[in-house]
Design an enzyme around this catalytic site. Structure first.
Site, PDB file in Angstrom:
ATOM      1  N   GLY A   1      63.944 -39.629 -82.370  1.00 45.98           N
ATOM      2  CA  GLY A   1      64.636 -40.756 -81.746  1.00 45.98           C
ATOM      3  C   GLY A   1      63.741 -41.497 -80.776  1.00 45.98           C
TER       4      GLY A   1
ATOM      5  N   GLY B   1      64.090 -43.952 -77.132  1.00 43.25           N
ATOM      6  CA  GLY B   1      64.951 -44.460 -76.067  1.00 43.25           C
ATOM      7  C   GLY B   1      64.167 -45.271 -75.069  1.00 43.25           C
ATOM      8  N   GLY B   2      64.865 -45.721 -74.032  1.00 39.05           N
ATOM      9  CA  GLY B   2      64.237 -46.555 -73.018  1.00 39.05           C
ATOM     10  C   GLY B   2      63.152 -45.840 -72.240  1.00 39.05           C
ATOM     11  N   PHE B   3      63.210 -44.502 -72.170  1.00 38.68           N
ATOM     12  CA  PHE B   3      62.235 -43.734 -71.402  1.00 38.68           C
ATOM     13  C   PHE B   3      61.159 -43.094 -72.263  1.00 38.68           C
ATOM     14  CE2 PHE B   3      65.858 -43.050 -68.224  1.00 38.68           C
ATOM     15  CZ  PHE B   3      65.492 -44.185 -67.509  1.00 38.68           C
ATOM     16  N   GLY B   4      61.247 -43.237 -73.580  1.00 37.02           N
ATOM     17  CA  GLY B   4      60.213 -42.644 -74.425  1.00 37.02           C
ATOM     18  C   GLY B   4      60.752 -42.187 -75.770  1.00 37.02           C
TER      19      GLY B   4
ATOM     20  N   VAL C   1      61.210 -39.073 -78.848  1.00 37.22           N
ATOM     21  CA  VAL C   1      61.463 -37.632 -78.989  1.00 37.22           C
ATOM     22  C   VAL C   1      61.012 -37.188 -80.378  1.00 37.22           C
ATOM     23  CG1 VAL C   1      63.197 -35.802 -78.896  1.00 37.22           C
ATOM     24  CG2 VAL C   1      63.469 -37.825 -77.454  1.00 37.22           C
TER      25      VAL C   1
ATOM     26  N   LYS D   1      60.034 -34.529 -75.776  1.00 39.17           N
ATOM     27  CA  LYS D   1      60.269 -35.894 -75.289  1.00 39.17           C
ATOM     28  C   LYS D   1      59.026 -36.394 -74.565  1.00 39.17           C
ATOM     29  CE  LYS D   1      63.684 -38.484 -72.556  1.00 39.17           C
ATOM     30  NZ  LYS D   1      64.937 -38.327 -71.768  1.00 39.17           N
TER      31      LYS D   1
ATOM     32  N   ASP E   1      74.778 -41.652 -66.732  1.00 41.14           N
ATOM     33  CA  ASP E   1      74.476 -42.296 -68.020  1.00 41.14           C
ATOM     34  C   ASP E   1      75.156 -41.548 -69.167  1.00 41.14           C
ATOM     35  OD1 ASP E   1      73.432 -44.405 -69.456  1.00 41.14           O
ATOM     36  OD2 ASP E   1      71.458 -43.499 -69.722  1.00 41.14           O
TER      37      ASP E   1
END
Length: 303
Positions: A10, A12-15, A17, A31, A129
């Site tokens: 996946g 996401g906004g932070f990195g 995985v 991650k 979140d």
């Protein structure tokens, strides 16, 4: 560990995985955090909060790496991925629809995990979140709360927190997160996000309907309330038994209580568990929600 980042699970906004394997053969999720504008604040949040937890409904952090600007988090592997892949009508058709018994079990799992974060740890943890993307499912569809990049820690005897910035994801952000006129920011902000997620699980769609012709259709709790008030089918696209309709109605009523506009009107997660597990007759009809959507104004702050 990831075989040169061979299998991406996946983004996401932070990195990103990736799937990995430890030397003992155990599967893990790796991650890789992006270079941060906040000097690694989300990395420290994640490690500081999740390392204090131990609960069947909170994902386990197995290790982390900090070398120069590289930041890596290593989690237990959750073979069924995130909840958002399963609950929407627009899901990948190769994935089986979840039964209502499983949807109910997942709702209860998340409630227990949140109750633990709010009152079961030595330090209270507010997630900030909660959304389907951040709920992971193992091979038995046991649900676990993940992604603590926006979390806030506070002493057990405190329930109000001070934030220097709004945080969360559009559609799940409680009204008090973007305007003090609605109340103080607290663990009740997580309750709101949980409630909106419950309504999505019942309705099978995202909580913001951009194609709606008026605001009352756009604001999801109003849609759910109208369905209950008129005794309409919550899922007209599905054939449901009496028992399945009861589960959908219960989850919708709990979701509406959790998404009350003012924090003081929302239940604690302990009360949510009581409503989920107790008699349907003991759940009172929640007040009618506002007809406008307070979630269309703030920007999206995370993945």
């Amino acid at each position: 560990m990831t075989n040169n980042f061979k299998e991406k699970l996946g983004q996401g906004g932070f990195g990103a995985v990736y799937k990995g394997k430890l030397s003992n053969g155990r599967l893990v999720a790796v991650k890789m955090l992006s270079v941060s504008k906040t000097n690694g604040e989300e990395f420290m949040n994640e490690v500081a909060s999740i390392s204090r937890t131990s609960h069947v409904n909170v994902v386990s952090l197995l290790g982390f790496c900090l070398r120069g600007r590289k930041r890596v988090l290593i989690y237990e592997f959750m073979s069924n991925g995130s909840l958002d892949k399963f609950i929407y009508k627009t899901r990948d058709e190769t994935l089986s629809a979840l039964s209502w018994d499983v949807i109910y079990k997942i709702a209860r799992d998340i409630a227990r995990g949140l109750e633990y974060l709010h009152k079961g740890c030595n330090t209270r943890i507010f997630h900030f979140d909660i959304k389907p993307h951040n709920i992971l499912l193992d091979e038995n569809f046991c649900a676990k709360i993940a992604d603590f990049g926006l979390a806030k820690l506070c002493p057990r005897n405190e329930s109000i927190v001070s934030l220097s910035d709004a945080r969360g994801t559009m559609g799940y952000v409680a009204p008090e997160m973007w305007s003090k006129s609605f109340g103080r920011v607290s663990y009740k902000s997580d309750v709101y996000s949980y409630g909106m997620m419950l309504l999505e699980m019942v309705g099978g769609r995202k909580n913001i309907n951009g194609e709606a012709s008026n605001t009352s259709e756009i604001y999801f709790p109003h849609w759910a309330y109208t369905k209950l008030e008129l005794d309409d089918d919550l899922r007209p696209d599905m054939e449901m038994s009496t028992e399945e309709n009861e589960i959908a109605k219960r989850l919708a009523m709990v979701g509406l209580w959790c998404t009350q506009t003012f924090p003081n009107d929302r239940p604690t997660m302990s009360s949510v568990i009581d409503m989920l597990e107790g008699s349907m007759d003991s759940i009172q009809i929640p007040p009618k929600p506002l007809l406008s959507s307070p979630t269309r104004s703030p920007p999206e702050y995370s993945i």
